[in-house]
Write an enzyme that holds these catalytic residues in place. Structure first.
Site, PDB file in Angstrom:
ATOM      1  N   ARG A  28      -4.760  -9.471  -2.549  1.00 18.19           N
ATOM      2  CA  ARG A  28      -4.425  -8.139  -2.016  1.00 18.19           C
ATOM      3  C   ARG A  28      -2.917  -7.924  -1.894  1.00 18.19           C
ATOM      4  O   ARG A  28      -2.457  -7.241  -0.986  1.00 18.19           O
ATOM      5  CB  ARG A  28      -5.093  -7.896  -0.651  1.00 18.19           C
ATOM      6  CG  ARG A  28      -6.603  -7.848  -0.685  1.00 18.19           C
ATOM      7  CD  ARG A  28      -7.098  -6.458  -1.075  1.00 18.19           C
ATOM      8  NE  ARG A  28      -8.543  -6.495  -1.309  1.00 18.19           N
ATOM      9  CZ  ARG A  28      -9.433  -6.061  -0.431  1.00 18.19           C
ATOM     10  NH1 ARG A  28      -9.034  -5.557   0.706  1.00 18.19           N
ATOM     11  NH2 ARG A  28     -10.714  -6.136  -0.722  1.00 18.19           N
ATOM     12  N   ARG A  32      -2.308  -1.535   0.430  1.00 20.83           N
ATOM     13  CA  ARG A  32      -1.825  -0.713   1.547  1.00 20.83           C
ATOM     14  C   ARG A  32      -0.648  -1.277   2.334  1.00 20.83           C
ATOM     15  O   ARG A  32      -0.015  -0.550   3.087  1.00 20.83           O
ATOM     16  CB  ARG A  32      -2.988  -0.387   2.487  1.00 20.83           C
ATOM     17  CG  ARG A  32      -3.866   0.724   1.924  1.00 20.83           C
ATOM     18  CD  ARG A  32      -5.106   0.903   2.739  1.00 20.83           C
ATOM     19  NE  ARG A  32      -5.875  -0.346   2.737  1.00 20.83           N
ATOM     20  CZ  ARG A  32      -6.920  -0.578   3.509  1.00 20.83           C
ATOM     21  NH1 ARG A  32      -7.314   0.331   4.375  1.00 20.83           N
ATOM     22  NH2 ARG A  32      -7.572  -1.716   3.419  1.00 20.83           N
ATOM     23  N   ARG A  41      -0.798   6.487  -4.299  1.00 20.90           N
ATOM     24  CA  ARG A  41      -2.239   6.726  -4.168  1.00 20.90           C
ATOM     25  C   ARG A  41      -2.576   8.055  -3.486  1.00 20.90           C
ATOM     26  O   ARG A  41      -3.734   8.494  -3.543  1.00 20.90           O
ATOM     27  CB  ARG A  41      -2.861   5.588  -3.341  1.00 20.90           C
ATOM     28  CG  ARG A  41      -3.347   4.362  -4.118  1.00 20.90           C
ATOM     29  CD  ARG A  41      -4.666   4.616  -4.838  1.00 20.90           C
ATOM     30  NE  ARG A  41      -5.604   5.391  -4.049  1.00 20.90           N
ATOM     31  CZ  ARG A  41      -6.338   4.930  -3.056  1.00 20.90           C
ATOM     32  NH1 ARG A  41      -6.285   3.663  -2.745  1.00 20.90           N
ATOM     33  NH2 ARG A  41      -7.144   5.719  -2.368  1.00 20.90           N
ATOM     34  N   ASP A  77     -11.222  -2.984  -8.441  1.00 18.68           N
ATOM     35  CA  ASP A  77     -12.067  -3.420  -7.330  1.00 18.68           C
ATOM     36  C   ASP A  77     -13.313  -4.078  -7.910  1.00 18.68           C
ATOM     37  O   ASP A  77     -13.712  -3.782  -9.040  1.00 18.68           O
ATOM     38  CB  ASP A  77     -12.457  -2.252  -6.424  1.00 18.68           C
ATOM     39  CG  ASP A  77     -13.052  -2.791  -5.124  1.00 18.68           C
ATOM     40  OD1 ASP A  77     -12.279  -3.226  -4.254  1.00 18.68           O
ATOM     41  OD2 ASP A  77     -14.292  -2.845  -5.008  1.00 18.68           O
ATOM     42  N   TYR A 152     -23.328  -6.029  -1.181  1.00 23.41           N
ATOM     43  CA  TYR A 152     -23.027  -4.595  -1.044  1.00 23.41           C
ATOM     44  C   TYR A 152     -24.180  -3.737  -1.570  1.00 23.41           C
ATOM     45  O   TYR A 152     -24.530  -2.716  -0.987  1.00 23.41           O
ATOM     46  CB  TYR A 152     -21.734  -4.233  -1.780  1.00 23.41           C
ATOM     47  CG  TYR A 152     -20.492  -4.809  -1.133  1.00 23.41           C
ATOM     48  CD1 TYR A 152     -20.069  -4.368   0.117  1.00 23.41           C
ATOM     49  CD2 TYR A 152     -19.743  -5.791  -1.762  1.00 23.41           C
ATOM     50  CE1 TYR A 152     -18.936  -4.892   0.720  1.00 23.41           C
ATOM     51  CE2 TYR A 152     -18.610  -6.325  -1.173  1.00 23.41           C
ATOM     52  CZ  TYR A 152     -18.207  -5.877   0.069  1.00 23.41           C
ATOM     53  OH  TYR A 152     -17.091  -6.402   0.661  1.00 23.41           O
TER      54      TYR A 152
HETATM   55  O1  1CP Z   1      -3.738  -7.057  -5.014  1.00 20.96           O
HETATM   56  C1  1CP Z   1      -4.983  -7.021  -5.044  1.00 20.96           C
HETATM   57  O2  1CP Z   1      -5.648  -8.046  -4.811  1.00 20.96           O
HETATM   58  C2  1CP Z   1      -5.608  -5.694  -5.333  1.00 20.96           C
HETATM   59  C3  1CP Z   1      -6.824  -5.613  -6.176  1.00 20.96           C
HETATM   60  C4  1CP Z   1      -8.138  -5.744  -5.421  1.00 20.96           C
HETATM   61  C5  1CP Z   1      -8.996  -6.850  -5.448  1.00 20.96           C
HETATM   62  C6  1CP Z   1      -8.730  -8.191  -6.089  1.00 20.96           C
HETATM   63  C7  1CP Z   1      -8.781  -4.737  -4.659  1.00 20.96           C
HETATM   64  C8  1CP Z   1      -8.251  -3.403  -4.357  1.00 20.96           C
HETATM   65  N1  1CP Z   1     -10.022  -5.184  -4.289  1.00 20.96           N
HETATM   66  C9  1CP Z   1     -10.173  -6.475  -4.741  1.00 20.96           C
HETATM   67  C10 1CP Z   1     -11.339  -7.342  -4.626  1.00 20.96           C
HETATM   68  C11 1CP Z   1     -12.351  -7.070  -3.581  1.00 20.96           C
HETATM   69  N2  1CP Z   1     -12.891  -5.876  -3.196  1.00 20.96           N
HETATM   70  C12 1CP Z   1     -13.008  -8.091  -2.880  1.00 20.96           C
HETATM   71  C13 1CP Z   1     -12.763  -9.558  -3.083  1.00 20.96           C
HETATM   72  C14 1CP Z   1     -11.505  -9.979  -2.434  1.00 20.96           C
HETATM   73  C15 1CP Z   1     -11.517 -10.053  -0.925  1.00 20.96           C
HETATM   74  O3  1CP Z   1     -12.416 -10.728  -0.370  1.00 20.96           O
HETATM   75  O4  1CP Z   1     -10.617  -9.486  -0.307  1.00 20.96           O
HETATM   76  C16 1CP Z   1     -13.929  -7.502  -2.011  1.00 20.96           C
HETATM   77  C17 1CP Z   1     -14.855  -8.188  -1.039  1.00 20.96           C
HETATM   78  C18 1CP Z   1     -13.847  -6.085  -2.214  1.00 20.96           C
HETATM   79  C19 1CP Z   1     -14.661  -5.048  -1.550  1.00 20.96           C
HETATM   80  C20 1CP Z   1     -13.790  -4.080  -0.869  1.00 20.96           C
HETATM   81  N3  1CP Z   1     -13.120  -3.080  -1.527  1.00 20.96           N
HETATM   82  C21 1CP Z   1     -13.404  -4.063   0.492  1.00 20.96           C
HETATM   83  C22 1CP Z   1     -13.883  -5.034   1.564  1.00 20.96           C
HETATM   84  C23 1CP Z   1     -14.949  -4.414   2.424  1.00 20.96           C
HETATM   85  C24 1CP Z   1     -15.610  -5.427   3.374  1.00 20.96           C
HETATM   86  O5  1CP Z   1     -16.751  -5.841   3.088  1.00 20.96           O
HETATM   87  O6  1CP Z   1     -14.973  -5.796   4.377  1.00 20.96           O
HETATM   88  C25 1CP Z   1     -12.513  -2.988   0.644  1.00 20.96           C
HETATM   89  C26 1CP Z   1     -11.835  -2.528   1.896  1.00 20.96           C
HETATM   90  C27 1CP Z   1     -12.339  -2.396  -0.649  1.00 20.96           C
HETATM   91  C28 1CP Z   1     -11.443  -1.278  -1.025  1.00 20.96           C
HETATM   92  C29 1CP Z   1     -10.180  -1.725  -1.671  1.00 20.96           C
HETATM   93  N4  1CP Z   1     -10.094  -2.489  -2.832  1.00 20.96           N
HETATM   94  C30 1CP Z   1      -8.776  -2.683  -3.161  1.00 20.96           C
HETATM   95  C31 1CP Z   1      -7.987  -1.985  -2.193  1.00 20.96           C
HETATM   96  C32 1CP Z   1      -6.484  -1.906  -2.198  1.00 20.96           C
HETATM   97  C33 1CP Z   1      -8.873  -1.407  -1.265  1.00 20.96           C
HETATM   98  C34 1CP Z   1      -8.514  -0.571  -0.046  1.00 20.96           C
HETATM   99  C35 1CP Z   1      -8.775   0.861  -0.294  1.00 20.96           C
HETATM  100  C36 1CP Z   1      -7.567   1.736  -0.480  1.00 20.96           C
HETATM  101  O7  1CP Z   1      -6.405   1.317  -0.634  1.00 20.96           O
HETATM  102  O8  1CP Z   1      -7.808   2.961  -0.453  1.00 20.96           O
END
Ligand code: 1CP
Length: 343
Positions: A28, A32, A41, A77, A152
């Site tokens: 991540r 944000r 964004r 994602d 999910y």
């Molecule tokens: O730098 C990076 O790593 C960005 C790319 C990235 C990756 C590798 C994003 C962007 N998501 C992910 C993988 C991801 N998505 C995982 C595996 C990694 C981890 O465990 O952190 C998981 C579980 C998700 C699912 C997901 N998508 C969540 C978690 C929800 C939960 O169950 O708690 C969330 C909040 C998202 C949305 C998301 N994905 C990525 C971002 C930057 C965001 C936030 C939304 C936004 O900025 O509007």
């Protein structure tokens, strides 16, 4: 595959050799915590941004420019391949992935749509732009593992108990295995596509696998994660496998076909190395909670991670999980510099 990143510190360490400085990237790292991300964004929905190649490339490059990390991680994602296959999924701000309708019944599993590889064109285009812009800096491709994605799909939204998921697994094993086989095909296609388009390494995220016992993992999950890894096994890319609270699963997660084991902050790297028989390259495991506290505590943790990481045949520094959104980005830049100075 053209060798442009083979001598980078990251790929050298992933091969199990010792580069002159310890490489670091952060899960991540895009997103944000960066004001330039929030600005770009604005007005674009999360999943729409993932399908705009120019935006994906810019967001992926932001943390590389700012923090001087040793790798870019593709901005996308884990639910993108589900969406491209036609599943009704959205990412709700402050919540995460939410399904239009949970997928729990045999009938719904039977009717899951196959992912048309042509739908991945925006992913191929974005990786292409990035590989050109990054030059010698490796791009890491990623995908969600079958269990985490299924959690999910079955729960319909983020969960911490996985009650419906575990009930399906235990009570309807045939439906469960059919669901996971579909997820493995779909997410595996997404992963292979990134590697074929030029990513230098791939990471499979099974973020929530720690909720399973070793026996549940081995019986209900491992064969499907192995099927995903098998989709990239013929390619010359390191395969990282990561989950949280997975101290009891590290060997099983390595054995599905990973060449690098991601470790969260709850298992010290020297302990993980011992559990894995001293033969696996490790990635991790600075405590993300320390990013919000006094610098001295964080720096002490970084030095401890660097020291323990020396026990393994190779070590790439990362956090134990993702960067919390409220993190001060200057702390991240300073932490990267510390790793490069002392690692
Ligand atoms: O730098 C990076 O790593 C960005 C790319 C990235 C990756 C590798 C994003 C962007 N998501 C992910 C993988 C991801 N998505 C995982 C595996 C990694 C981890 O465990 O952190 C998981 C579980 C998700 C699912 C997901 N998508 C969540 C978690 C929800 C939960 O169950 O708690 C969330 C909040 C998202 C949305 C998301 N994905 C990525 C971002 C930057 C965001 C936030 C939304 C936004 O900025 O509007």
């Amino acid at each position: 595959m053209n060798g442009s990143t083979s001598d980078s510190a990251l790929i050298t360490a992933y091969r199990g050799e010792r580069p002159s400085t310890r490489p670091i990237w952060m899960m991540r790292q895009a997103g944000r915590s960066l004001p330039e991300y929030r600005a770009l964004r604005e007005g674009t929905a999360m999943l729409d941004s993932c399908l705009r190649p120019d935006m994906v490339a810019e967001i992926t490059l932001q943390p590389v420019r700012r923090h001087k990390v040793d790798a870019a991680i593709f901005f996308s994602d884990i639910v993108i391949p589900l969406k491209l296959a036609g599943i009704d999924v959205d990412i709700v701000a402050g919540v995460g992935p939410v399904m239009g309708e949970p997928i729990r019944s045999a009938a719904r599993v039977k009717n899951l749509p196959e992912l048309d590889p042509a739908a991945l064109a925006p992913i191929i285009e974005a990786v292409g732009i990035l590989v050109g812009a990054l030059g010698k800096v490796p791009l890491i491709g990623f995908a969600g593992a079958p269990f985490t994605l299924a959690s999910y799909l079955v729960e319909g939204r983020p969960s911490r108990e996985y009650l419906h998921t575990k009930a399906l697994m235990r009570e309807e094993p045939e439906t469960w295995h059919a669901l996971l086989a579909w997820v493995a095909r779909t997410t595996g296609t997404f992963l292979r596509t990134q590697a074929m388009a030029g990513a230098s390494a791939v990471q499979l995220f099974d973020s929530w696998a720690g909720a399973l016992t070793l026996e549940e993992y081995t019986t209900f999950v491992a064969p499907h994660s192995a099927a995903v890894m098998a989709q990239v096994e013929d390619l010359p890319v390191p395969r990282i496998h990561f989950g949280t609270k997975t101290g009891h699963l590290l060997v099983a997660m390595r054995d599905v076909g990973a060449t690098v084991v991601g470790v969260d902050q709850f298992t010290p790297l020297d302990v993980a190395n011992e559990m894995l028989g001293g033969t696996s390259v490790l990635q991790g495991n600075i405590d993300p909670e320390l990013l919000a506290g006094p610098w001295d505590l964080l720096a002490a943790n970084v030095r401890d991670v660097l020291k323990r990481g020396l026990s393994a045949p190779g070590h790439v520094v990362n956090l134990g999980h993702g960067v919390p959104p409220e993190t001060d980005p200057d702390v991240l830049t300073r932490m990267v510099a510390l790793v490069h100075e002392e690692g």
